[in-house]
Design a protein around this motif. Sequence first.
Motif, PDB file in Angstrom:
ATOM      1  N   VAL A  37     -57.748 -19.613   1.652  1.00 12.32           N
ATOM      2  CA  VAL A  37     -57.573 -18.167   1.809  1.00 12.32           C
ATOM      3  C   VAL A  37     -56.220 -17.672   1.341  1.00 12.32           C
ATOM      4  CG1 VAL A  37     -59.161 -18.181   3.757  1.00 12.32           C
ATOM      5  CG2 VAL A  37     -56.714 -18.343   4.194  1.00 12.32           C
ATOM      6  N   GLY A  38     -55.358 -18.558   0.836  1.00 12.90           N
ATOM      7  CA  GLY A  38     -54.065 -18.121   0.348  1.00 12.90           C
ATOM      8  C   GLY A  38     -53.112 -17.805   1.482  1.00 12.90           C
ATOM      9  N   ALA A  39     -52.339 -16.724   1.308  1.00 11.61           N
ATOM     10  CA  ALA A  39     -51.254 -16.414   2.233  1.00 11.61           C
ATOM     11  C   ALA A  39     -51.715 -15.721   3.509  1.00 11.61           C
ATOM     12  CB  ALA A  39     -50.212 -15.543   1.524  1.00 11.61           C
ATOM     13  N   GLN A  40     -52.996 -15.399   3.593  1.00  8.80           N
ATOM     14  CA  GLN A  40     -53.473 -14.719   4.793  1.00  8.80           C
ATOM     15  C   GLN A  40     -53.439 -15.654   6.006  1.00  8.80           C
ATOM     16  OE1 GLN A  40     -57.135 -12.128   4.053  1.00  8.80           O
ATOM     17  NE2 GLN A  40     -57.288 -13.640   2.417  1.00  8.80           N
ATOM     18  N   ARG A  41     -53.089 -15.104   7.134  1.00  8.36           N
ATOM     19  CA  ARG A  41     -53.241 -15.861   8.381  1.00  8.36           C
ATOM     20  C   ARG A  41     -54.704 -15.831   8.778  1.00  8.36           C
ATOM     21  NH1 ARG A  41     -49.274 -14.357  13.064  1.00  8.36           N
ATOM     22  NH2 ARG A  41     -49.832 -16.464  13.712  1.00  8.36           N
ATOM     23  N   CYS A  42     -55.103 -16.802   9.541  1.00  5.68           N
ATOM     24  CA  CYS A  42     -56.493 -16.837   9.982  1.00  5.68           C
ATOM     25  C   CYS A  42     -56.583 -17.487  11.357  1.00  5.68           C
ATOM     26  CB  CYS A  42     -57.373 -17.575   8.976  1.00  5.68           C
ATOM     27  SG  CYS A  42     -56.925 -19.293   8.704  1.00  5.68           S
ATOM     28  N   VAL A  43     -57.709 -17.269  11.999  1.00  3.99           N
ATOM     29  CA  VAL A  43     -58.029 -17.900  13.267  1.00  3.99           C
ATOM     30  C   VAL A  43     -59.152 -18.886  13.006  1.00  3.99           C
ATOM     31  CG1 VAL A  43     -58.820 -17.518  15.632  1.00  3.99           C
ATOM     32  CG2 VAL A  43     -57.361 -15.824  14.516  1.00  3.99           C
ATOM     33  N   PHE A  44     -59.047 -20.105  13.532  1.00  6.63           N
ATOM     34  CA  PHE A  44     -60.024 -21.124  13.157  1.00  6.63           C
ATOM     35  C   PHE A  44     -60.342 -22.040  14.324  1.00  6.63           C
ATOM     36  CE2 PHE A  44     -55.954 -23.137  12.563  1.00  6.63           C
ATOM     37  CZ  PHE A  44     -56.153 -24.474  12.865  1.00  6.63           C
TER      38      PHE A  44
END
Length: 422
Positions: free
Chosen positions: A33-40
């Motif tokens: 997803v690149g530089a985006q933060r995410c919840v996983f």
Amino acid sequence: MRIIDHGKVSYVLGLKWTETDGGDPQAHLRDLVGAQRCVFQAMGKRRHRQPVGYTTDVEPFVGKKKAANPVSLVAAVLALGQDGVYLYDLDDGHAWLCIVHQGKVLSTPEGAESVLPTARATTAATQIARNVNVPIRSNIEAVGNESFSIDVLPAKGRKLPGMRVSSASNNLVGGLVLAAVVAGIGYGAWTTFADQKPKGSSAAVLAEQERQAYASSVTASIPALDQDPAWILDAYRMAETNFPSLVEGWSLTKVACEPAMCTGVYEIAKQASVYSFEGLKERFGAHRVRLVQGQEQVNISIERESSPRIWSAEEILDPVRHPMDLVDLHGLLRVRVPQVKVEPGFSISEIDVGPRPVLVRPMTRELIVTNNSNRASASTVGAQVEVMGDAGFVPVALLMNQGDESTAGWRIEWVRINGAVS
């Protein structure tokens, strides 16, 4: 993405899913997803092809209004240790779908889980349950369904790790696009997240992966069809038997049938001095009766046995070409079944799911609609089945208006999946 709050736990639905190469799930997501933060949430131990569900919508998981102890609903269901097709009605016209078989998560039309319109999710659940021979576990009451409730899920902290917010990083490089991953997962593949990648030369492996991904994507995009076009004749007879024209002060106005269900629409009869909604529930079963439109209309849905058409990868990669042209079929219908009208024109659309492998012909969806302003009869329906079935068409919907002579009529939609000309 959806979030269901339940006590001290929030269950997260509709995540995107991917698989690691055995390394750190967080590093894999950074590449994805690149530089985006995410919840996983990563399921199981770190190993080859570890399933990871994620979302880049971080806001519901941080700040003062963050979800309480969020857990992926897929992970929670898997922790139950019970095989089944899990179907959960979200009360907004959609339902959540997840399949567990032999302790592993199988693919749905959109990866490890799907949030689909309720009717489509129900049809898919029925089809999948028959294919993998597991029960449907659902909060939707229906014949054959086993009861399922969020109340039975294991409490967070006892068996389930919570979802994690990825750490920020300024050196993140965008990599693969998730759509390319999810496109490789569909009804026809039935591959689990624990399967091994094919072996062989890299060129051969990539070519085979491309073909299988295309086949799976097409499978998930083909409209639901029954194996036998004669299902519509059985459905017609079932409707005639099960939906009386007048019952408990309610008058039948129309009947709509699809392969897995027929629905009768009742309105309060003009000549009725009394009517009983409770009487309808007692006669048909409360789970089949739904009150709509200001309590003046009732829908009654009765399930029927269907045999969904399953498409193999071989059929998709080398599709059969039905020789009869639609124009010729129109003419044949007028001769063989003169009491039938054919709606002007016809619809042909390619099942387009993106890049197609070399030497693979596209598949098309072809639609013909027949109708008449008279009441439907078994002989008329049966005659159409014979002509249309020989041409490769299968009915997908039957609508019958049950009013007086001025409002009576019927309409049938016929679909054919055809291989394009080379």
